[in-house]
Design a protein around this motif. Structure first.
Motif, PDB file in Angstrom:
ATOM      1  N   GLN A  98       0.824  -1.222   0.000  1.00 21.71           N
ATOM      2  CA  GLN A  98       0.000   0.000   0.000  1.00 21.71           C
ATOM      3  C   GLN A  98       0.853   1.265   0.000  1.00 21.71           C
ATOM      4  N   GLN A  99       2.065   1.155   0.536  1.00 16.55           N
ATOM      5  CA  GLN A  99       2.956   2.324   0.613  1.00 16.55           C
ATOM      6  C   GLN A  99       3.836   2.439  -0.634  1.00 16.55           C
ATOM      7  N   SER A 100       3.494   1.731  -1.693  1.00 11.22           N
ATOM      8  CA  SER A 100       4.292   1.707  -2.936  1.00 11.22           C
ATOM      9  C   SER A 100       5.643   1.034  -2.725  1.00 11.22           C
ATOM     10  N   LEU A 101       5.679   0.066  -1.806  1.00 12.99           N
ATOM     11  CA  LEU A 101       6.924  -0.654  -1.537  1.00 12.99           C
ATOM     12  C   LEU A 101       6.730  -2.170  -1.682  1.00 12.99           C
ATOM     13  N   PRO A 102       6.156  -2.633  -2.827  1.00 12.93           N
ATOM     14  CA  PRO A 102       5.930  -4.079  -2.967  1.00 12.93           C
ATOM     15  C   PRO A 102       7.238  -4.849  -3.098  1.00 12.93           C
ATOM     16  N   ASN A 103       8.317  -4.132  -3.371  1.00 10.04           N
ATOM     17  CA  ASN A 103       9.621  -4.755  -3.595  1.00 10.04           C
ATOM     18  C   ASN A 103      10.362  -5.091  -2.297  1.00 10.04           C
ATOM     19  N   VAL A 104       9.870  -4.584  -1.174  1.00  7.69           N
ATOM     20  CA  VAL A 104      10.624  -4.772   0.068  1.00  7.69           C
ATOM     21  C   VAL A 104      10.506  -6.216   0.550  1.00  7.69           C
ATOM     22  N   HIS A 105      11.661  -6.826   0.831  1.00  7.69           N
ATOM     23  CA  HIS A 105      11.711  -8.203   1.309  1.00  7.69           C
ATOM     24  C   HIS A 105      11.509  -8.216   2.825  1.00  7.69           C
ATOM     25  N   VAL A 106      10.605  -9.087   3.289  1.00  2.00           N
ATOM     26  CA  VAL A 106      10.398  -9.242   4.731  1.00  2.00           C
ATOM     27  C   VAL A 106      10.902 -10.624   5.120  1.00  2.00           C
ATOM     28  N   GLY A 107      11.892 -10.686   5.991  1.00  2.00           N
ATOM     29  CA  GLY A 107      12.498 -11.964   6.355  1.00  2.00           C
ATOM     30  C   GLY A 107      12.414 -12.237   7.849  1.00  2.00           C
ATOM     31  N   LEU A 108      12.615 -13.508   8.200  1.00  2.00           N
ATOM     32  CA  LEU A 108      12.605 -13.895   9.614  1.00  2.00           C
ATOM     33  C   LEU A 108      14.038 -14.023  10.108  1.00  2.00           C
ATOM     34  N   ASP A 109      14.337 -13.352  11.198  1.00  2.00           N
ATOM     35  CA  ASP A 109      15.644 -13.457  11.839  1.00  2.00           C
ATOM     36  C   ASP A 109      15.461 -14.354  13.059  1.00  2.00           C
ATOM     37  N   LYS A 110      16.227 -15.450  13.124  1.00  2.00           N
ATOM     38  CA  LYS A 110      15.974 -16.443  14.170  1.00  2.00           C
ATOM     39  C   LYS A 110      16.427 -15.985  15.559  1.00  2.00           C
ATOM     40  N   HIS A 111      17.176 -14.900  15.617  1.00  2.00           N
ATOM     41  CA  HIS A 111      17.608 -14.408  16.924  1.00  2.00           C
ATOM     42  C   HIS A 111      16.431 -13.813  17.710  1.00  2.00           C
ATOM     43  N   SER A 112      16.574 -13.775  19.015  1.00  2.00           N
ATOM     44  CA  SER A 112      15.585 -13.096  19.854  1.00  2.00           C
ATOM     45  C   SER A 112      15.794 -11.588  19.736  1.00  2.00           C
ATOM     46  N   PRO A 113      14.761 -10.806  20.036  1.00  2.00           N
ATOM     47  CA  PRO A 113      14.946  -9.346  20.029  1.00  2.00           C
ATOM     48  C   PRO A 113      16.078  -8.953  20.980  1.00  2.00           C
TER      49      PRO A 113
END
Ligand SMILES: [Zn+2]
Length: 491
Positions: free
Chosen positions: A448-463
């Protein structure tokens, strides 16, 4: 004069009664403050002990917690510290009205139709994750809220809003709030009250979830004379105003809900050419302090007891940064009919503050502080056409919280087109569900923000908590060469 109209819509209930209550509180606040520091201190001491007695009588949780205290008036430092997890774990014993219970409040909140309505016909309810990341649910009665309205009125009067109101009226008197609309957030509740106690204002909410260009276009159409929002949102709008895309002429600005970074206030005022009122509050106490022109926050010391302390809850000397701060909210012990629904007494807020050792140059006699609270970063992300799109940290965290129902997580920007998510360890099945829900919601939002290209990944570390403060920052920029987390993670 109690507010007993159970089915009356919010607007009708509040307009007459709340406004009258605000005026009556106003005179008392003026009286106390004009009588000087000793008077303020004496009033605070008396109110603290009255609140303590009330909590022991009416809240089973507090009766237990204070079992070892003497019956006489005590110094606040004799009273045990209480944390949010301890209170939330025993919600039904914490509240002082036996009709209120966690199951009922949760059901009420879950239905978005109830926004702006009153729980059990008389209570305003909101939820918040706060600076510690622990979820909280807050219930306040209308009389308590009138006190906050009065504090706001005292302050706005100080900056001569009254003198400008004719001008505002002449220009349509429109007010705009840019916030996380559509949910039970404290800012929305505050906003509705402020607007309702100012009958000459027409108000409209704008959502931080919308793309910035849309918000800018809508504000250009609306032309508000009063603009309110989170400091990070106002800072983004100030950039838009300077760039000439936003073209509004507000007469007053108000910010709250987040920490105002030093220097940001002045930049916002410059861009809009009008004064900014910054308010420091928490869900446990909506109005703790107001900003002054010297860049300090002055505590509403007749209504709020604020104790800067170290890790072991020992007092922090003036001028030094505290580890956390203990809050006692004395605001609604002013009249015997008022129910203090959730007593907040020596409550660990989690913010680090510095108390000003010398009097403030602005002339305000109330004690001054600076707050090192939650300061998540505004992200700049690269769109496919090369434009940089700014994303508000609060929009990102709200999306994850709402979609995945998690409260301990971290969003890390590791590249101009890459976000990584970290969660607190949960079971394997849960982990998959949480990740799936959060990533899906984030991808929708980014598109919706015109950012369909942004990759969202999972980082296995804890915050990771901040090394210096020991607190969790939910939104972090950790691009290459950043020293915050070292090298970025690649998968
Ligand atoms: Zn000052």
């Amino acid at each position: 004069m109690a507010n007993t109209a159970h089915t009356t819509p919010w607007e009708q209930v509040s307009s007459a009664i709340a406004y009258w209550n605000s005026l009556s509180r106003l005179s008392e606040i003026w009286w106390t403050r004009s009588a000087g520091k000793e008077s303020v201190d004496a009033v605070r001491h008396r109110r603290f002990n009255a609140l303590l007695r009330f909590a022991r009588n009416r809240s089973p949780f507090h009766r237990e917690a204070y079992g070892g205290l003497p019956e006489r008036d005590v110094d606040p430092r004799e009273v045990p510290v209480i944390t949010k997890p301890a209170l939330m774990a025993r919600f039904d014993d914490w509240v002082t009205d036996p009709e209120i219970n966690l199951a009922g409040v949760t059901t009420f909140i879950a239905d978005r139709q109830h926004i702006g309505e009153r729980y059990l016909g008389r209570y305003v309810v909101w939820k918040s994750s706060g600076s510690t990341g622990e979820p909280g649910i807050y219930v306040q009665d209308g009389n308590a809220l009138a006190t906050f309205d009065a504090l706001m009125a005292v302050h706005l009067d100080r900056v001569r809003l009254a003198a400008q109101s004719w001008d505002m009226l002449a220009r349509g008197g429109r007010a705009a709030l840019v916030a996380a609309t559509g949910d039970h957030f404290a800012s929305i509740a505050s906003w509705q009250r402020v607007c309702q106690s100012s009958p000459w204002i027409a108000a409209r909410g704008f959502s931080i979830m919308d793309p910035l260009p849309r918000i800018v276009a809508e504000l250009n159409d609306y032309q508000p004379v009063f603009l309110a929002g989170y400091p990070t949102m106002l800072a983004l709008l100030a950039e838009e105003q300077e760039a000439g895309r936003l073209r509004i002429e507000p007469l007053r600005l108000w910010s709250g809900g987040e920490c105002l970074v030093p220097g940001a206030g002045a930049a916002i005022e410059r861009a809009f050419g009008c004064p900014l009122t910054n308010e420091y509050g928490a869900s446990e106490c909506l109005s703790i302090a107001f900003g002054c022109r010297e860049g300090w926050l002055h505590i509403n010391a007749d209504w709020v007891l604020l104790e800067p302390v170290d890790r072991d809850y020992a007092p922090t000397p003036l001028g030094e940064a505290s580890h956390t701060v203990l809050l006692s909210n004395l605001a609604n012990r002013v009249q015997p009919i008022i129910h203090r629904v959730q007593p907040i007494i020596r409550y660990d807020v989690g913010d680090s503050i510095i108390a000003k050792p010398e009097p403030c140059a602005c002339g305000n006699p109330l004690p001054a502080i600076q707050v090192e609270g939650r300061r998540d970063e505004v992200l700049s992300m690269r769109a496919p056409d090369g434009r940089l799109i700014r994303l508000l940290p609060l929009a990102l965290t709200t999306i994850v919280e709402e979609a995945a129902h998690v409260h301990r997580f971290q969003i890390i920007q590791t590249a101009a087109d890459r976000l990584m998510l970290r969660f607190e360890p949960v079971g394997n099945d849960d982990r998959h569900a949480v990740w799936h829900a959060a990533a899906g919601a984030l991808r929708d939002y980014l598109a919706q923000q015109s950012l369909p290209n942004v990759h969202v990944g999972l980082d296995k570390h804890s915050p990771l908590t901040d090394r210096r403060s020991g607190k969790l920052r939910e939104v972090v920029v950790a691009m290459e060469r950043s020293s915050v987390f070292g090298a970025s993670h690649r998968h």
